[in-house]
Design a protein around this motif. Structure first.
Motif, PDB file in Angstrom:
ATOM      1  N   ALA A 143     -42.917  52.918  33.836  1.00 31.16           N
ATOM      2  CA  ALA A 143     -43.412  52.135  32.695  1.00 31.16           C
ATOM      3  C   ALA A 143     -44.888  51.756  32.823  1.00 31.16           C
ATOM      4  O   ALA A 143     -45.286  51.081  33.760  1.00 31.16           O
ATOM      5  N   GLY A 144     -45.678  52.224  31.859  1.00 31.44           N
ATOM      6  CA  GLY A 144     -47.073  51.826  31.754  1.00 31.44           C
ATOM      7  C   GLY A 144     -48.024  52.457  32.750  1.00 31.44           C
ATOM      8  O   GLY A 144     -49.195  52.105  32.790  1.00 31.44           O
ATOM      9  N   ILE A 145     -47.561  53.374  33.574  1.00 36.54           N
ATOM     10  CA  ILE A 145     -48.408  53.986  34.604  1.00 36.54           C
ATOM     11  C   ILE A 145     -48.742  55.415  34.191  1.00 36.54           C
ATOM     12  O   ILE A 145     -47.870  56.178  33.770  1.00 36.54           O
ATOM     13  N   ASP A 146     -50.005  55.782  34.366  1.00 39.31           N
ATOM     14  CA  ASP A 146     -50.435  57.155  34.135  1.00 39.31           C
ATOM     15  C   ASP A 146     -49.552  58.078  34.985  1.00 39.31           C
ATOM     16  O   ASP A 146     -49.469  57.900  36.208  1.00 39.31           O
ATOM     17  N   PRO A 147     -48.863  59.044  34.372  1.00 33.09           N
ATOM     18  CA  PRO A 147     -47.945  59.928  35.108  1.00 33.09           C
ATOM     19  C   PRO A 147     -48.599  60.655  36.282  1.00 33.09           C
ATOM     20  O   PRO A 147     -47.916  61.061  37.221  1.00 33.09           O
ATOM     21  N   HIS A 148     -49.915  60.800  36.251  1.00 31.87           N
ATOM     22  CA  HIS A 148     -50.653  61.433  37.348  1.00 31.87           C
ATOM     23  C   HIS A 148     -50.412  60.719  38.677  1.00 31.87           C
ATOM     24  O   HIS A 148     -50.459  61.332  39.741  1.00 31.87           O
ATOM     25  N   TYR A 149     -50.147  59.424  38.632  1.00 33.45           N
ATOM     26  CA  TYR A 149     -49.985  58.619  39.850  1.00 33.45           C
ATOM     27  C   TYR A 149     -48.533  58.487  40.294  1.00 33.45           C
ATOM     28  O   TYR A 149     -48.263  57.927  41.352  1.00 33.45           O
ATOM     29  N   VAL A 150     -47.594  58.986  39.512  1.00 35.22           N
ATOM     30  CA  VAL A 150     -46.186  58.937  39.891  1.00 35.22           C
ATOM     31  C   VAL A 150     -45.918  60.165  40.763  1.00 35.22           C
ATOM     32  O   VAL A 150     -46.036  61.304  40.321  1.00 35.22           O
ATOM     33  N   GLN A 151     -45.574  59.906  42.022  1.00 36.35           N
ATOM     34  CA  GLN A 151     -45.406  60.957  43.018  1.00 36.35           C
ATOM     35  C   GLN A 151     -43.969  60.952  43.539  1.00 36.35           C
ATOM     36  O   GLN A 151     -43.315  59.908  43.513  1.00 36.35           O
ATOM     37  N   ARG A 152     -43.505  62.114  44.059  1.00 38.66           N
ATOM     38  CA  ARG A 152     -42.166  62.156  44.618  1.00 38.66           C
ATOM     39  C   ARG A 152     -42.046  63.241  45.685  1.00 38.66           C
ATOM     40  O   ARG A 152     -42.805  64.200  45.720  1.00 38.66           O
ATOM     41  N   ILE A 153     -41.045  63.015  46.547  1.00 36.07           N
ATOM     42  CA  ILE A 153     -40.581  64.026  47.494  1.00 36.07           C
ATOM     43  C   ILE A 153     -39.091  64.185  47.242  1.00 36.07           C
ATOM     44  O   ILE A 153     -38.356  63.195  47.241  1.00 36.07           O
ATOM     45  N   VAL A 154     -38.657  65.415  47.039  1.00 37.83           N
ATOM     46  CA  VAL A 154     -37.237  65.708  46.900  1.00 37.83           C
ATOM     47  C   VAL A 154     -36.724  66.074  48.294  1.00 37.83           C
ATOM     48  O   VAL A 154     -37.223  67.003  48.922  1.00 37.83           O
TER      49      VAL A 154
END
Length: 176
Positions: A143-154
């Protein structure tokens, strides 16, 4: 000329006696940072208080607390599914850029994988976190965060997509 011995760093799970030292360290680590609203110590306290602190590791050098990392459950589109959030990560300002944060992140990721985590998400600088295997979280949003900064490891398939939500500790910490 004799080589100087670098003091050994110990990484271990937090214990109850560490709570105030973690709060003090986290306050110092985030003080004056442009991306911080000062809520980080309260988030860790709230995670502990609500029993949502999945893993908290501390780093010590010569008995002095110099770093801490936190992992807590997240939901993706309302389902927990053994996905977790990384953060906050705190390193004593006088010891930043010495490898303490990297050591905590690497050890934390290893321990989370060993306990069956399917994935780890975070909101942070992609240029920093890619060295640990994080990548842009295509299909994940926060919510409200630029998707560029949403990171993940599967860590285990299937991958997840949807809206990430951290525990309520992240919502009310600034007020608490």
């Amino acid at each position: 000329m004799a080589a100087l011995n670098k003091p050994a760093m110990l990484i271990r799970p937090e214990c109850p006696a560490d709570a105030q030292r973690i709060r003090d360290l986290t306050t110092r680590a985030f003080n004056g940072m442009p991306y911080s609203d000062g809520s980080e110590p309260g988030i860790i306290d709230a995670l502990r208080r609500t029993e949502a602190l999945t893993l908290s590791l501390v780093a010590e050098v010569d008995g002095v607390l110099v770093g801490q990392i936190t992992f807590s459950p997240v939901t993706i589109d309302g389902r927990q599914d053994r996905w977790f959030g990384l953060g906050p990560v705190s390193v004593d300002p006088r010891r930043q850029k010495t490898g303490i944060g990297s050591a905590l992140i690497n050890e934390g990721l290893k321990r989370m994988k060993d306990t069956g985590a399917k994935g780890i998400v975070l909101v942070g600088d992609p240029l920093y976190y890619q060295r640990f295997g994080f990548e842009g979280a295509v299909g994940l949003s926060y919510a409200g965060i630029d998707p560029h900064y949403v990171q993940r490891i599967v860590m285990a398939l299937p991958d997840r997509q949807g809206t990430v939500r951290y525990t309520d500790a992240f919502e009310g910490a600034a007020a608490g």
